[in-house]
Design a protein around this motif. Structure first.
Motif, PDB file in Angstrom:
ATOM      1  N   GLU A  22       0.831  -1.201   0.000  1.00 28.42           N
ATOM      2  CA  GLU A  22       0.000   0.000   0.000  1.00 28.42           C
ATOM      3  C   GLU A  22       0.869   1.256   0.000  1.00 28.42           C
ATOM      4  N   ARG A  23       2.039   1.146   0.632  1.00 29.28           N
ATOM      5  CA  ARG A  23       2.969   2.276   0.590  1.00 29.28           C
ATOM      6  C   ARG A  23       3.438   2.516  -0.829  1.00 29.28           C
ATOM      7  N   ARG A  25       1.889   1.834  -3.462  1.00 26.95           N
ATOM      8  CA  ARG A  25       0.799   2.449  -4.215  1.00 26.95           C
ATOM      9  C   ARG A  25       0.738   3.947  -3.953  1.00 26.95           C
ATOM     10  N   ARG A  26       0.910   4.308  -2.681  1.00 25.39           N
ATOM     11  CA  ARG A  26       0.844   5.732  -2.341  1.00 25.39           C
ATOM     12  C   ARG A  26       1.990   6.492  -2.997  1.00 25.39           C
ATOM     13  N   TRP A  28       3.510   5.659  -5.624  1.00 23.54           N
ATOM     14  CA  TRP A  28       3.341   5.629  -7.055  1.00 23.54           C
ATOM     15  C   TRP A  28       2.653   6.899  -7.547  1.00 23.54           C
TER      16      TRP A  28
ATOM     17  N   MET B   1      -4.883   2.464 -10.313  1.00 23.63           N
ATOM     18  CA  MET B   1      -3.976   3.597 -10.116  1.00 23.63           C
ATOM     19  C   MET B   1      -3.132   3.820 -11.350  1.00 23.63           C
ATOM     20  N   SER B   5      -2.914   7.343 -13.586  1.00 24.64           N
ATOM     21  CA  SER B   5      -1.696   8.123 -13.789  1.00 24.64           C
ATOM     22  C   SER B   5      -1.419   8.276 -15.267  1.00 24.64           C
TER      23      SER B   5
ATOM     24  N   ASP C  19      -8.726  -3.171  -0.768  1.00 23.11           N
ATOM     25  CA  ASP C  19      -7.327  -2.970  -1.157  1.00 23.11           C
ATOM     26  C   ASP C  19      -6.595  -4.293  -1.340  1.00 23.11           C
ATOM     27  N   ARG C 397       4.951   3.681   8.953  1.00 22.34           N
ATOM     28  CA  ARG C 397       3.573   3.441   8.523  1.00 22.34           C
ATOM     29  C   ARG C 397       2.633   4.480   9.152  1.00 22.34           C
TER      30      ARG C 397
END
Lengths: 329, 321, 502
Positions: A22-23, A25-26, A28, B1, B5, C19, C397
């Motif tokens: 998820e990091r 993705r962020r 990105w 995503m 982009s 997600d 995080r």
């Protein structure tokens, strides 16, 4: 280069290689903006013969000095969850004051210090009203927009031309390559801000205040003092921008700086800042935002595109920046 | 995503590509191409847009001339940046419409260094330019002043003045100064200046006039720094039922004002400022300089006083402005 | 009992992912009219997600929902309302600026006949009737919701849902903010709804509540159904085993009762309208429980000792020094830390990283001249992440991506990093899953054994009884009794808190 990356990582601006999905993705999103940005430059380079000329690069850098400095101050305020609409008026005030002081034959450094303290005072007033009386930053700074602008006209109704020639040349003479003193000052300000936000107690406190003021207060941190500090930084940055602008234009107009706050807010938002709630947004992102806005302007001028399209493109980019980040929440 | 982009990239790229290709049509490759910069302080209003259009219109007859036009958005810093960009673009000559600006030394210095001739249009600066073409707002003000003095006669009266603002806008300042230069000589005329600015707009002109009417039981004449404000003021006067009490005078020659003057209302006079004419004159002045001519430093274009006698001559129902 | 075919509600093969992570996998669930069906499981087991799918708040990825044997489509809350499905979540959906009556009657306010003005007397009467009917009388229907306390707001929220006479009522952690008294009234209401053959789906962490009210309990773990049991045929430890997946031989660590030197002494501490004339002591390495009903003044008392809302009279001594407590920084400098009851409201900065949150209260300690010593900061943070077993152990995080239990551990880590000698813990295990609770109890025990004095404010009786060396009871802003571990029992603590003689 690697050395720099390591140092930036240590400052928390660049993530460690080990990242969760998820990091990544962020990140990105941010990188995709970087990609879009480089594409912009590539398109420009391939289509314009003059874009990469030394003169144009120097122009571009000098043009972003004003918005760069203002955005930096704005970022600090936005991080606290606030906003500073009064920066445009502060720019005019410091530009007029520095020119006026120079024409009163004060030594240059003293004139500049006086102009900068005007910005500090304006920021301290904003911060005090907001933190002491728990007023909304939007309202307080909206009020000071007019108040400060009024003071500018009280000081001088007519434009002031600083007569000291050295004031005009000192900031605009190239020191090496396309870098003038004004550009170096702005770049230094960004480095100082990078350090301030990530490596000082005040910087971390300011970032946390934007997320949850009460939690910060209960952590034994003086919230009021840090909010005032944030607005002082914003005022100081705007005043510095005003001094450099007066030097660049060679004339200080009392009506200078109207609407500057919007470009600064736009740069912060493109850089990832969130209005109202604090959080998001970093120094590097804001620099990217400033550069993007400067590029749009510069490129479209080189391509002889009507200014209306510049406005459209600016709006489109801001909206995309916000949209792309929203999907990550 | 990923897709989003990509979409952003594509949008920005196509936008730029579109802008680039549509606007930079290469002029006739054989002839020597000439690049002209036209930088305006603002393209806010039809007056300045008209000037910008006139320059492009003048150039459109020549296949090898390209006009690069920029809009400062009412910001001196942006105007300065725009001019720098055009210098980098290596234009052969510059036309600058400086709006209310007094001077822009650093831009003029840079242009001089680059050896680019500068024609100022509409707005004269204190020096550093090659040639200036435009009206003299002081003279326009004097013409209005003379009209007011003539109309009020020896018994004088009370004259209300509505300024556009802000306080550093020298266009308005010069108009009022010119007017007062004549009116001030007649001691029987008492001048009342509105404390607020009319911001050059009809709605604020109306508001400022309402306040003037409330504060002054009797007014004989009203002077505004432009027609838009006076049109609003005229409305306020009519709403207050005091139309017969006073007449109005302004500057610009806006279509609606000409109509009012032709109709024989209490709109007494205006000074004609023709942005189309100024733009064209500026273009030809620059052309003659590029051809090697030595121009006069300043050329003041006539700005005739328009009254009921000659209004019909200037009235053009199809005019932009 | 009824046969499976009579099931009013059936959910088949429900799957849901967020997600990329599967939150619900192939969940089969059924319940019938006229029963109270509890859904239990650790935080993140998927209880709330399942209920949100049923109430139309979120969509399912696959699976079907049958009502009376007919497939239904609940794409949004509005459709759910029309089918008679209402939900009360932990987050309120009330409009703070409107009155209680307006909130209850939202969208169906009575209007006068002639001009279409709002008929206020009628509206207030109607709202009053509804409250009366469901046993929640005593609320002023004219007061604005924003003026009510959290527990009263919860009652309004429930009243609003019940007012529509739903066929299926979903209650997600309704008791988290309710006092014992209010909970009793809620249970009465639930039993009444049951009689009217409504289906009540009840989510709660508190197992004793679940055992008291539920007819059946379905346990979820990691997004899957572990099983459905009847409370009469099982016990708490079996249920916990189902939820956690391992036996919990002992929830509360063994504590040794012994005399301890006094660290903190509070004397005649008062604050107008909050608490009155409070005196007690706290020993080195001691855990002292503070029990009382919601609104008894416990929270205000600990906030005063921490300097967040300074006391108006009385004194606090730490190791025989009188403290001047005007702000939290005074307390922190002296070595007192407060874990507040609502971590999201005033405990965490959700937009910041774990590392930033943990170091927030110690910035002065890990810096010189205002410049942070990053090595010291990172070492300190990493140490606490390890000590408290925070998952995942990534200091960068963002807090918002952590589970509730780990968020609570981050708050605790923040206070432990200040090296406080006295820890004031206000409801430290609220909204935390059972496994984390057990971990937190172990941590508290270790801290106490290392010499930290702990003041434990809690509304959960078993927790107070299980953890405390001594228990103080507060009632209506006063300290009304002290009990040693041996003396304390559920009955006498409750009696003291409610002000009745046993």
């Amino acid at each position: 280069m690697t050395n720099l990356m390591d140092r930036l990582r240590a400052m928390g601006e660049i993530p460690l290689v080990k990242m969760s999905a998820e990091r990544i993705r962020r990140q990105w999103v941010d990188y995709s903006f970087l990609g879009a940005f480089f594409l912009l430059i590539l398109v420009a380079a391939s289509m314009s013969d003059v874009f990469f000329s030394g003169q144009n690069i120097s122009n571009l850098l000098r043009q972003i000095v004003t918005n760069g400095l203002i955005s930096l101050g704005m970022l600090v305020v936005i991080l606290t969850g606030g906003i500073d609409l009064s920066v445009g008026s502060v720019v005019a005030f410091s530009a007029i004051v520095v020119s006026g002081m120079i024409n009163k034959h004060l030594p240059l450094p003293i004139a500049i210090v006086i102009a900068l303290s005007v910005g500090v005072l304006a920021g301290a007033f904003n911060g005090f009203m907001i933190s002491r009386f728990k007023l909304q930053p939007f309202i307080v700074t909206l009020a000071t927009v007019g108040t400060i602008r009024g003071l500018v006209y009280v000081y001088s109704e007519t434009p002031i031309t600083p007569l000291d020639q050295s004031f005009r040349t000192i900031f605009s003479t190239a020191i090496f390559g396309p870098f003038t003193l004004s550009i170096l000052i702005m770049l230094a300000a960004f480095l100082v801000a990078l350090f301030f936000i990530n490596r000082t107690t005040a910087g971390r406190a300011i970032v946390a205040i934007g997320g949850n003021e009460e939690a910060v207060r209960l952590a034994g941190i003086n919230v009021r003092r840090h909010i005032i500090l944030a607005y002082i930084i914003s005022g100081l940055c705007a005043a510095l921008a005003g001094v450099l602008l007066a030097s660049r234009l060679g004339i200080a107009q009392p009506s200078l700086g109207a609407g500057f706050e919007l470009d600064a807010i736009a740069a912060c938002v493109i850089g990832g800042a969130t209005l109202g709630g604090g959080g998001g947004g970093g120094v590097l992102g804001t620099f990217g935002g400033v550069l993007t806005l400067g590029l749009i302007n510069n490129l479209l001028n080189l391509f002889n595109v009507q200014s209306y399209y510049q406005q459209i493109l600016k709006g489109v980019i801001i909206l995309f920046a916000v949209l792309a980040r929203r999907s990550n929440r | 995503m990923n897709r989003k982009s990509l979409a952003i990239l594509v949008v920005i790229a196509t936008f730029l590509a579109a802008c680039g290709t549509t606007s930079t049509v290469a002029p006739n490759a054989q002839a020597k191409s000439i690049k002209i910069g036209m930088s305006s302080y603002t393209l806010c209003c039809s007056y300045f847009i008209g000037m910008d259009k006139a320059v492009k219109d003048g150039a459109s007859a020549y296949s090898n001339i390209t006009v690069y036009s920029t809009d400062g958005g009412g910001d001196a810093a942006k105007l300065n940046s725009d001019i720098e960009d055009l210098i980098a673009k290596k234009v052969d000559g510059m036309i600058i419409s400086g709006g209310p600006l007094e001077q822009l030394p650093s831009a003029l210095d840079d242009l001089k260094k680059a050896g680019i001739p500068v024609v100022l249009v509409d707005r004269q600066w204190s020096g550093g330019y090659t040639s200036y073409v435009g009206p003299d707002n002081f003279i326009i003000g004097q013409q209005d002043g003379q009209f007011i003095v003539n109309k009020l006669g020896s018994k004088g009266g009370i004259l209300a003045v509505i300024k556009g603002g802000p306080a550093d806008n020298s266009i308005g300042l010069n108009r009022t100064k010119g007017m007062l230069d004549i009116v001030g000589k007649v001691t029987a005329i008492k001048v009342v200046t509105a404390p607020d600015f009319g911001n050059w707009s009809t709605d604020d002109g109306l508001k400022v006039m309402e306040n003037l009417l409330a504060a002054n039981p009797h007014i004989d004449a009203v002077f505004c720094e432009n027609d838009s404000m006076c049109l609003g003021a005229q409305r306020a006067i009519a709403d207050a039922g005091r139309t017969a009490e006073m007449f109005l005078c302004a500057v610009d020659g806006q279509k609606e004002a000409l109509q009012q003057i032709m109709n024989g209302s209490n709109y007494g006079c205006t000074g004609r400022n023709d942005s189309d004419q100024i733009g064209h004159q500026g273009f030809y002045r620059l052309m003659s300089i590029l051809a090697g001519g030595t121009p006069p430093l300043n050329t003041i274009l006539p700005s005739p006083l328009i009254t009921i006698e000659n209004a019909v001559k200037y009235y053009d129902p199809n005019s932009l402005f | 009992m009824s046969t499976e075919s009579r099931n009013t509600l059936q959910m088949h093969g429900i799957c849901k992912s967020f997600d990329g992570g599967l939150v619900l996998r192939d969940v089969d669930f059924s319940a019938e009219a006229g029963e109270v069906h509890a859904i239990s499981g650790e935080n993140g087991a998927g209880k709330s997600t399942l209920m949100r799918i049923l109430s139309g708040a979120i969509s399912r990825d696959s699976g079907e929902i049958l009502l009376d044997g007919h497939p239904i489509n609940v794409a949004n809350p509005f459709q759910a309302h029309r089918l008679g499905i209402r939900a009360v979540y932990q987050e309120f959906s009330l409009i703070p600026h409107l009155t209680v009556a307006e909130n209850i009657l939202l969208g169906q306010m009575p209007v006068t006949k002639s001009v279409k003005w709002i008929d206020w007397p009628k509206a207030n009467q109607a709202a009053e009737n509804i409250l009366q009917e469901i046993g929640f009388s005593g609320l002023d229907v004219r007061s604005r919701v924003s003026h009510l306390g959290v527990s009263q707001q919860q009652m309004v929220e429930i009243a609003k849902a019940v007012a529509t006479k739903p066929r299926i009522l979903i209650l997600d952690e309704p008791s988290a903010v309710l006092s014992q008294e209010e909970l009793k009234r809620l249970f009465t209401l639930i039993r009444k709804l049951k009689q009217d053959s409504a289906l009540v789906l009840y989510i709660s962490h508190r197992l004793d509540e679940v055992f008291e009210i539920a007819d059946r309990i379905t346990v979820l773990k990691d997004g899957q159904v572990v099983g459905t049991v009847r409370p009469k045929e099982t016990d708490q430890s079996t249920l916990i085993k189902m939820m956690v997946g391992r036996a919990l031989s002992e929830i509360y660590p063994k504590r040794e009762a012994k005399a301890r030197p006094t660290v903190l002494a509070v004397e005649k501490l008062s604050r107008e309208g909050s608490f009155h004339n409070i005196s007690f002591t706290l020993g080195r390495g001691e855990i002292v429980g503070f029990f009382g009903l919601v609104g008894s003044g416990r929270t205000q008392l600990v906030r005063a000792i921490f300097g967040a809302e300074p006391a108006t009279s009385g004194e606090v001594r730490l190791e025989n020094r009188v403290l001047r407590l005007k702000s939290p920084s005074d307390a922190l400098r002296s070595g007192i830390a407060l874990l507040t009851e609502d971590r999201k409201r005033d405990g965490l900065v959700l937009s910041c990283s774990m590392g930033d949150n943990i170091s927030l209260a110690s910035l002065d300690r890990i810096s010189r001249w205002g410049i942070l010593n990053m090595r010291r900061r990172n070492e300190g943070v990493q140490q606490k992440i390890q000590d408290l077993n925070i998952r995942p152990p990534e200091s960068k995080r963002l807090i918002r991506y952590l589970s509730g239990g780990n968020q609570q551990k981050v708050v605790l880590a923040k206070w432990l990093l200040t090296q406080a000698k006295v820890l004031l813990l206000d409801e430290p295990t609220r909204g935390v899953d059972v496994a984390t609770k057990v971990e937190l109890y172990q941590i508290m025990n270790d801290l106490a054994n290392s010499g930290v004095a702990i003041l434990l404010v809690s509304s959960e009786l078993p927790e107070v009884l299980g953890m405390s060396d001594r228990v103080w009871v507060m009632r209506e802003r006063n300290l009304v009794g002290e009990f040693t571990k041996a003396q304390a029992s559920e009955e006498n603590l409750l009696a003291a808190a409610a002000g009745v003689n046993v």
